[in-house]
Design a protein around this motif. Sequence first.
Motif, PDB file in Angstrom:
ATOM      1  N   LEU A  52       0.843  -1.205   0.000  1.00 61.53           N
ATOM      2  CA  LEU A  52       0.000   0.000   0.000  1.00 61.53           C
ATOM      3  C   LEU A  52       0.874   1.249   0.000  1.00 61.53           C
ATOM      4  N   PHE A  53       1.960   1.192   0.776  1.00 58.25           N
ATOM      5  CA  PHE A  53       2.836   2.363   0.831  1.00 58.25           C
ATOM      6  C   PHE A  53       3.425   2.649  -0.542  1.00 58.25           C
ATOM      7  N   ARG A  54       3.921   1.583  -1.178  1.00 58.48           N
ATOM      8  CA  ARG A  54       4.533   1.783  -2.501  1.00 58.48           C
ATOM      9  C   ARG A  54       3.500   2.300  -3.489  1.00 58.48           C
ATOM     10  N   ALA A  55       2.281   1.772  -3.376  1.00 55.14           N
ATOM     11  CA  ALA A  55       1.235   2.239  -4.282  1.00 55.14           C
ATOM     12  C   ALA A  55       0.917   3.712  -4.026  1.00 55.14           C
ATOM     13  N   ALA A  56       0.810   4.081  -2.731  1.00 53.39           N
ATOM     14  CA  ALA A  56       0.486   5.467  -2.400  1.00 53.39           C
ATOM     15  C   ALA A  56       1.572   6.405  -2.907  1.00 53.39           C
ATOM     16  N   LEU A  57       2.817   6.016  -2.735  1.00 47.62           N
ATOM     17  CA  LEU A  57       3.913   6.862  -3.189  1.00 47.62           C
ATOM     18  C   LEU A  57       3.948   6.951  -4.714  1.00 47.62           C
ATOM     19  N   ALA A  58       3.641   5.835  -5.372  1.00 42.37           N
ATOM     20  CA  ALA A  58       3.582   5.872  -6.843  1.00 42.37           C
ATOM     21  C   ALA A  58       2.488   6.842  -7.280  1.00 42.37           C
ATOM     22  N   PHE A  59       1.355   6.817  -6.582  1.00 43.65           N
ATOM     23  CA  PHE A  59       0.285   7.756  -6.880  1.00 43.65           C
ATOM     24  C   PHE A  59       0.768   9.192  -6.713  1.00 43.65           C
ATOM     25  N   ALA A  60       1.505   9.444  -5.615  1.00 41.67           N
ATOM     26  CA  ALA A  60       1.996  10.796  -5.363  1.00 41.67           C
ATOM     27  C   ALA A  60       2.907  11.256  -6.490  1.00 41.67           C
ATOM     28  N   MET A  61       3.787  10.361  -6.951  1.00 41.50           N
ATOM     29  CA  MET A  61       4.703  10.721  -8.039  1.00 41.50           C
ATOM     30  C   MET A  61       3.929  10.988  -9.320  1.00 41.50           C
ATOM     31  N   ARG A  62       2.937  10.138  -9.605  1.00 38.94           N
ATOM     32  CA  ARG A  62       2.134  10.332 -10.815  1.00 38.94           C
ATOM     33  C   ARG A  62       1.430  11.673 -10.753  1.00 38.94           C
ATOM     34  N   ASP A  63       0.854  11.959  -9.584  1.00 43.42           N
ATOM     35  CA  ASP A  63       0.075  13.188  -9.427  1.00 43.42           C
ATOM     36  C   ASP A  63       0.949  14.410  -9.623  1.00 43.42           C
ATOM     37  N   PHE A  64       2.188  14.325  -9.092  1.00 45.51           N
ATOM     38  CA  PHE A  64       3.047  15.490  -9.164  1.00 45.51           C
ATOM     39  C   PHE A  64       3.599  15.702 -10.568  1.00 45.51           C
ATOM     40  N   THR A  65       4.020  14.584 -11.207  1.00 49.42           N
ATOM     41  CA  THR A  65       4.625  14.715 -12.527  1.00 49.42           C
ATOM     42  C   THR A  65       3.589  14.746 -13.633  1.00 49.42           C
ATOM     43  N   ASN A  66       2.343  14.790 -13.222  1.00 54.72           N
ATOM     44  CA  ASN A  66       1.228  14.935 -14.173  1.00 54.72           C
ATOM     45  C   ASN A  66       1.189  13.812 -15.204  1.00 54.72           C
ATOM     46  N   GLY A  67       1.156  12.574 -14.691  1.00 55.49           N
ATOM     47  CA  GLY A  67       0.870  11.484 -15.607  1.00 55.49           C
ATOM     48  C   GLY A  67       2.003  10.542 -15.922  1.00 55.49           C
ATOM     49  N   GLU A  68       3.229  10.899 -15.529  1.00 52.85           N
ATOM     50  CA  GLU A  68       4.316   9.945 -15.802  1.00 52.85           C
ATOM     51  C   GLU A  68       3.996   8.634 -15.106  1.00 52.85           C
ATOM     52  N   GLU A  69       4.068   7.536 -15.809  1.00 56.85           N
ATOM     53  CA  GLU A  69       3.455   6.301 -15.333  1.00 56.85           C
ATOM     54  C   GLU A  69       4.308   5.582 -14.301  1.00 56.85           C
ATOM     55  N   PHE A  70       4.368   6.141 -13.093  1.00 53.59           N
ATOM     56  CA  PHE A  70       5.078   5.450 -12.015  1.00 53.59           C
ATOM     57  C   PHE A  70       4.272   4.244 -11.572  1.00 53.59           C
ATOM     58  N   GLY A  71       4.989   3.187 -11.252  1.00 52.95           N
ATOM     59  CA  GLY A  71       4.300   1.980 -10.787  1.00 52.95           C
ATOM     60  C   GLY A  71       4.840   1.562  -9.430  1.00 52.95           C
ATOM     61  N   VAL A  72       4.231   0.526  -8.871  1.00 54.57           N
ATOM     62  CA  VAL A  72       4.654   0.039  -7.559  1.00 54.57           C
ATOM     63  C   VAL A  72       6.111  -0.410  -7.601  1.00 54.57           C
ATOM     64  N   SER A  73       6.539  -0.905  -8.727  1.00 52.28           N
ATOM     65  CA  SER A  73       7.905  -1.430  -8.826  1.00 52.28           C
ATOM     66  C   SER A  73       8.948  -0.330  -8.895  1.00 52.28           C
ATOM     67  N   ASP A  74       8.516   0.930  -9.022  1.00 49.72           N
ATOM     68  CA  ASP A  74       9.482   2.025  -9.069  1.00 49.72           C
ATOM     69  C   ASP A  74       9.836   2.542  -7.677  1.00 49.72           C
ATOM     70  N   ILE A  75       9.159   2.046  -6.666  1.00 48.61           N
ATOM     71  CA  ILE A  75       9.480   2.446  -5.300  1.00 48.61           C
ATOM     72  C   ILE A  75      10.244   1.302  -4.650  1.00 48.61           C
ATOM     73  N   HIS A  76      11.473   1.599  -4.219  1.00 46.53           N
ATOM     74  CA  HIS A  76      12.343   0.538  -3.705  1.00 46.53           C
ATOM     75  C   HIS A  76      12.661   0.772  -2.245  1.00 46.53           C
ATOM     76  N   PRO A  77      12.032  -0.015  -1.352  1.00 55.02           N
ATOM     77  CA  PRO A  77      12.359   0.146   0.066  1.00 55.02           C
ATOM     78  C   PRO A  77      13.532  -0.725   0.464  1.00 55.02           C
ATOM     79  N   CYS A  78      14.210  -0.361   1.565  1.00 52.69           N
ATOM     80  CA  CYS A  78      15.248  -1.232   2.092  1.00 52.69           C
ATOM     81  C   CYS A  78      15.436  -0.938   3.567  1.00 52.69           C
ATOM     82  N   ASN A  79      16.188  -1.824   4.232  1.00 52.14           N
ATOM     83  CA  ASN A  79      16.511  -1.638   5.652  1.00 52.14           C
ATOM     84  C   ASN A  79      15.283  -1.471   6.535  1.00 52.14           C
TER      85      ASN A  79
END
Lengths: 216, 611
Positions: A52-79
């Motif tokens: 859910l976090f990755r999805a929410a952040l992908a949504f935030a990126m899409r919203d800000f960049t006005n449509g650039e197709e960020f997906g869940v796989s573009d958010i990389h968590p670690c540690n």
Amino acid sequence: MLEKILLLLSLSLSVAEGLCKPGVGEAYKVRFSIKTALGDQAYPWNKNEMFLFRAALAFAMRDFTNGEEFGVSDIHPCNETQRVSFWFVVTRPKTMDLVDKGTVEMAIKKSRNRINGAFLLTDKTLEFDGIYPTLAAPVSPDTPPWLIVFGVVMGAVSVGIIALLVYPLVQRKLKKNMDADDEDSDEETGVKTAENGANDGIYNSTFSDDERFTQM
Amino acid sequence: MRLVLPNPGLDLRIPRHEDLERMEKQEAADRPKWDNKAQYILTCVGFCIGLGNVWRFPYLCQSHGGGAFLIPYLILLVLEGMPLLLLEIAIGQRLRKGSVGVWRAISPYLTGVGIGSMLVSFMVALYYNTLIAWIMWYFFNSFQDPLPWTNCPLNENRTGFIPECQQSSTVDYYFYRVTLNASNSIADSGGLQWPIIICLLAAWTVVCICCIRGISTSGKAVYITAILPYIVLAIFLIRGLTLKGALSGIKFLFTPDVEELMNPTTWLDAGAQVFYAFGLAWGGLISFSSYNPVHNNCVQDSVILSVVTGLTSVYAATVTYSIIGFRATEKYDTCINENIRTLLNGFELPEDSITASNYNAALHHLNSSNPDTVFGLDIKTCDMQKLLSEGVEGTGLAFIVFTEAITKMPGSPAWSVLFFIMLLCLGLSTLFGNIEGVVVPLKDFNLFPQKWPHEILTGATCFVSFIICLLFAQPSGIYWLTLFDNFAGSVPLLTIGLFEMIAVVYIYGIDRFNEDIKFMVGRKPSIFWQITWRFISPLIVLVILVFYLVTQAQKQLNYLVWDINSETFPALTSIPYPSWIYAVIFLLAGVPSLVVPMYALCRLIFVSRCC
């Protein structure tokens, strides 16, 4: 064919893991305080919540960049820690370039409320290290309320003063009208002399002066 | 044969007992009188119970050994307060004049005592009403939710709060910056604060209307101003006791430390508190008692007044400390929670692993295993004792500690309104006595034409006082107020009280005084009163005065300022007074005290020369 795909996948994974290094580069740290916020109704942190976090952040990126197709796989968590805190980096869709910190920050700031809402948390319980929440300006009414109360108090006091000053004048006027009949005053003195009996008249204290000596 | 100084012509200056009987029967209308006994008692109770009972006595009680402080307080109440009280009440009732008239009747050389009382009453009225103005400002601002001192104002880019507010606290910022706009030193007077000016206007107008016809108006006003504080204190007591941590505050207040009784400052502070609490030497009590019927039982009145004052002090202290205990517990809990958060974040531990109950054990464990990390986290020590004893005296108690506690209670605006109404009533009822102690001597002096009604005299006094009070509306106003509080309301009162006792006992004559009381009440005062009037009370007051002068002379005069740029910020910085302040201090403390011997001397020289 299968090996090529596997190779590409493992490469991308390793690259991604290499990308997300805590504390350096474009990584941000995020901290969840679910039990503090929700108490008994706290949900446990698990892989679904991470999704859910990755999805929410992908949504935030899409919203800000006005449509650039960020997906869940573009958010990389670690540690990820037991505290429920982890670092993450964002990469551009299709390419593996890291998105710079400034863009990520502005995207998060724009959609902060939506991200908070997804997790039933607030700015204080879902913290992004280094991104300060914009505080809501306090509501200020047009007339400050204290001026209203002051006006009420001063009004009441002024009315009171005027009433106190005018009242004896009015009373004196009424008394003058009533004193037109002299019978009342004659009766009063008559009664008084009868009462005093032995004493001669009323002792008029005006004639006994308090200060016998001349003052300095 | 008692020691009495020669006082020729005394019989000519005072009304004889027969005159008093006659005046009583005739009910001479030229002197005002009380509507009923309750009005008189309420006025005196209101006069004695003031802001000091809420914000000075609890602090003294707690800092001088808690419950053990009640011992010197009650002893000195009985040995010092009660005799002086009866002395003033009885002499006023007997001679039927205001403070100047009474002393002038006893001996024209003693008029200086009355003048001193008037000057002290005037100077105290000035700064006391400024306190009332500040209380009014907070009262006016309590009618909004959330209260304006709950949150700091935001800085320009809305990411944080104004640094001055961030470093200190919201209540500190609201008091020192928003309300007062405090400058850095007493010499720094830049302009006038207009919110304070209009609150001063409101305060003086309210006082004017309540006192405008003397006791015929103030006597009605005291039904509210004297009774309401008790009701509000009861409400706060019930509310306070239901809050978490109240009992720790009360325990802190009353935990006796018997060793403090060995400390002479404890006894001195108790004596000084009794003296100031009773409103002695201000002249107001003499004035109020002169409106009594001649055969009023003044002995009983003085005992009732003493008991009521003593009990109210303890009652107010309990309420105050229950609220202080609540605030301290809240702050302590917040501090512990902050530390827990820091530890959890620093060591990345799951949320529930450290709670308030295992905090100490967890901290110890972490400190022994990773001392460097713990040191780097900068954990603050949360000290309950320190929280209980901070800022609990004077204006700090009302405007900082209490306002903060109120913001943490549910329904804060209501509690704030109640609290500040209570303080307003407490202050106003004391001010009535003050104004009485200023206006009646002015009348006795015949400075104004006799035709002028009382209303104009009161109005003129209030107006002139308002103009002078604008001194306190400057940014440096709070420092001037503290100066007035420390010097105008301390030494002169003790000196005048001492002179009063000497005047009545040794110049008027204790035998004559006993006869007067026997005439008024029906019984000669007992041996207790004789001993206290003649020896014990004057001695106590003299000792307090001497010790006070000695301690003041020894230390350098410093005062506390609110300075953003100092190192000790947010705590107040202590800096020395500028040298020209000594002239002001002489004016405040020296002139009223010295006017007594100076007047006698001048009269001796000039009158004896011309006649």
